[in-house]
Design a protein around this motif. Structure first.
Motif, short mmCIF file in Angstrom:
data_model
loop_
_atom_site.label_atom_id
_atom_site.label_comp_id
_atom_site.label_asym_id
_atom_site.label_seq_id
_atom_site.Cartn_x
_atom_site.Cartn_y
_atom_site.Cartn_z
N UNK A 71 -5.42 -2.37 -36.07
CA UNK A 71 -4.69 -1.22 -36.60
C UNK A 71 -3.38 -1.66 -37.25
N UNK A 72 -2.70 -2.62 -36.61
CA UNK A 72 -1.45 -3.15 -37.16
C UNK A 72 -1.71 -3.80 -38.52
N UNK A 73 -2.76 -4.63 -38.58
CA UNK A 73 -3.07 -5.35 -39.82
C UNK A 73 -3.58 -4.41 -40.91
N UNK A 74 -4.18 -3.29 -40.52
CA UNK A 74 -4.58 -2.29 -41.52
C UNK A 74 -3.35 -1.66 -42.19
N UNK A 77 -1.07 -6.15 -43.53
CA UNK A 77 -1.85 -7.35 -43.21
C UNK A 77 -0.99 -8.58 -43.01
N UNK A 78 0.30 -8.50 -43.38
CA UNK A 78 1.18 -9.66 -43.26
C UNK A 78 1.96 -9.72 -41.95
N UNK A 79 1.90 -8.65 -41.15
CA UNK A 79 2.64 -8.66 -39.87
C UNK A 79 1.98 -9.68 -38.94
N UNK A 95 -12.21 -15.70 -32.52
CA UNK A 95 -12.81 -14.81 -33.53
C UNK A 95 -11.75 -13.92 -34.16
N UNK A 96 -10.78 -13.50 -33.36
CA UNK A 96 -9.71 -12.64 -33.88
C UNK A 96 -8.88 -13.37 -34.93
N UNK A 97 -8.67 -14.67 -34.75
CA UNK A 97 -7.89 -15.43 -35.72
C UNK A 97 -8.59 -15.49 -37.07
N UNK A 98 -9.92 -15.47 -37.05
CA UNK A 98 -10.66 -15.46 -38.30
C UNK A 98 -10.43 -14.15 -39.06
N UNK A 99 -10.04 -13.11 -38.32
CA UNK A 99 -9.86 -11.80 -38.94
C UNK A 99 -8.39 -11.49 -39.22
N UNK A 100 -7.55 -12.53 -39.15
CA UNK A 100 -6.17 -12.35 -39.56
C UNK A 100 -5.12 -12.39 -38.48
N UNK A 101 -5.54 -12.53 -37.18
CA UNK A 101 -4.56 -12.65 -36.10
C UNK A 101 -3.79 -13.95 -36.30
#
Length: 451
Positions: A71-74, A77-79, A95-101
């Motif tokens: 939700x934060x990244x939506x 996306x840079x946070x 897996x989360x890091x692959x999605x931008x974590x």
């Protein structure tokens, strides 16, 4: 105090003890932080362009940390979002890091890893916001990001503007603290790849045996602890820019594989026979000369040095020292709600006579401490090489003498132990909470002493 001090660290965990312990630990280095028991309470703070870094637990009774992170990244996306996980959740975190974590840390915490992850997140967010505040981009935008009016800096801005649209590798030279990552981000943000990721990797911060896995990725079971497949930085940066800081630290064996990857635009993850195409621009940085360097492959050097940028040390930018200081001091006064007073002649002379071994990074720290002190006592804002000396001034009370000695002792021990708080606590036989209170009292930041 650092340049990222205006960015708030949001800590979310349902466990009150963890919130208290994290707050105590992080407050020894970072000023802007708050703790929350639930993501629901913190969501109103998450906005596009918000000066925040999020540190959240993965599993909470009334919330899913991973879903909250998405939700934060939506929203933006840079946070940078850092997940706190238990041992059994590592595969989810990977897996989360692959999605931008941004990163994840295991419980119980490795303190050094946690602090380093937060430092990187704060610096990343500060650089993002600095670049976006530049407005329209080009020379005008760069002037608000790469600050200075000396000939070398003006030439640097012109070179950045010229090289940014060219999809070519760039090698950035400069001492520690001059702003190499800021230059790399400027190249990215002014390029045709600005909508892609900017991925930064400090080559000196990864163990030699993991360098290849970090760059090229690995399959599940490729080595001990490889519990799940993971993309390397070259794949993660597809469509964007990969910034390789301190590239001189890469092992020679990894240098050879990186050369082939750049040449063929293909990589093979560890434990796999499958070749994966890559499409990223590489910007690398070093504080050492790489030409004719026996520890660096010359064929890789020539691949990386299609274009070259050299950032001058602050001591070579005498005409910029005072204007830079005033720029950042005014900025920090705004952050802390203090009134800025222009530097008088005494302050100017002190600034010009100091050698600035930490370059612009150190100057920003000094400007921040100066702002905290309401623009008084520039000498106390500058880190002194004689912090272990003690001089008695006529007319000082016993209380003032004790406080002056206590501050110098704390600074001396931090310098002696290179900013390692646990070592200072043991040396002085002092509790962390008391130590933290004294750091706040004297405006001391342990991170200033780490380099």
């Amino acid at each position: 105090m650092t340049a990222d001090s205006h960015i708030e660290i949001l800590i979310i965990d349902d466990d009150e003890d963890i919130r208290i312990n994290l707050s105590d630990l992080l407050s020894t280095e970072f000023e802007q932080l708050s703790t929350w028991s639930s993501p629901t309470k913190v969501m109103p703070r998450i906005k596009k362009g918000a000066p925040v870094v999020v540190v959240t637990d993965l599993r909470m009774p009334d919330a899913d940390g991973f879903e909250f992170a998405k939700q934060v990244l939506d929203i933006d996306a840079d946070i940078p979002v850092i997940l706190m996980t238990g041992y059994g959740d590592i595969s989810i975190a990977v897996d989360a890091m692959k999605q931008g974590i941004f990163d994840f840390v295991e419980k119980p915490f490795d303190i050094d890893y946690l602090m380093n992850a937060i430092r990187r997140a704060l610096e990343t967010r500060a650089n993002q916001l600095a670049l976006k505040s530049g407005g329209q981009g080009g020379e005008a935008g760069l002037a608000n990001t790469i600050v200075g009016q000396c000939k070398a800096i003006k030439s640097l801005r012109q070179d950045i503007e010229e090289f940014a649209p060219m999809d070519i590798p760039v090698l950035v030279y400069g001492e520690t603290g001059v702003g190499k990552e800021l230059v790399a981000r400027s190249l990215h943000d002014l390029s045709g790849r600005s909508n892609g990721r900017f991925v930064a990797l400090n080559c000196a911060a990864i163990p030699e045996q993991l360098a290849e896995a970090e760059l090229f990725g690995h399959e599940k079971g490729a080595f001990t602890d490889a519990g799940a497949a993971r993309d390397g930085k070259l794949v993660h940066a597809n469509g964007g820019t990969l910034f390789l800081d301190e590239i001189e630290s890469l092992p020679l064996s990894t240098q050879a594989k990186l050369l082939r990857a750049i040449s063929d635009k293909l990589i093979t993850p560890l434990g796999s026979n499958k070749e994966i195409p890559i499409d990223c621009r590489i910007v690398s940085a070093t504080k050492d000369e790489l030409r004719n360097n026996d520890n660096f492959r010359q064929d890789l050097f020539f691949r990386l040095q299609v274009a070259e940028l050299r950032i001058p040390a602050l001591r070579d930018r005498e005409g910029d020292v005072v204007s830079l200081f005033e720029f950042y001091a005014r900025q920090q006064c705004d952050n802390f709600g203090t009134q800025y007073k222009s530097a008088d002649e005494h302050t100017r002379q002190v600034l010009l006579q100091y050698s600035w071994p930490g370059n612009v990074r150190e100057l920003i720290n000094v400007a921040t401490r100066y702002a905290i002190r309401s623009c008084r006592q520039i000498e106390k804002a500058i880190e002194s090489d004689t912090a272990n000396t003690f001089e008695v001034q006529a007319g000082e009370s016993l209380k003032e003498l004790v406080q002056a000695y206590e501050e110098k002792l704390l600074r001396s021990k931090l310098a002696q132990h290179a900013g390692k708080v646990s070592a200072v606590l043991d040396d002085l036989c002092i509790e962390r909470r008391t130590f933290n209170q004294k750091l706040v009292k004297y405006g001391i930041n342990s991170s200033d002493y780490r380099e």
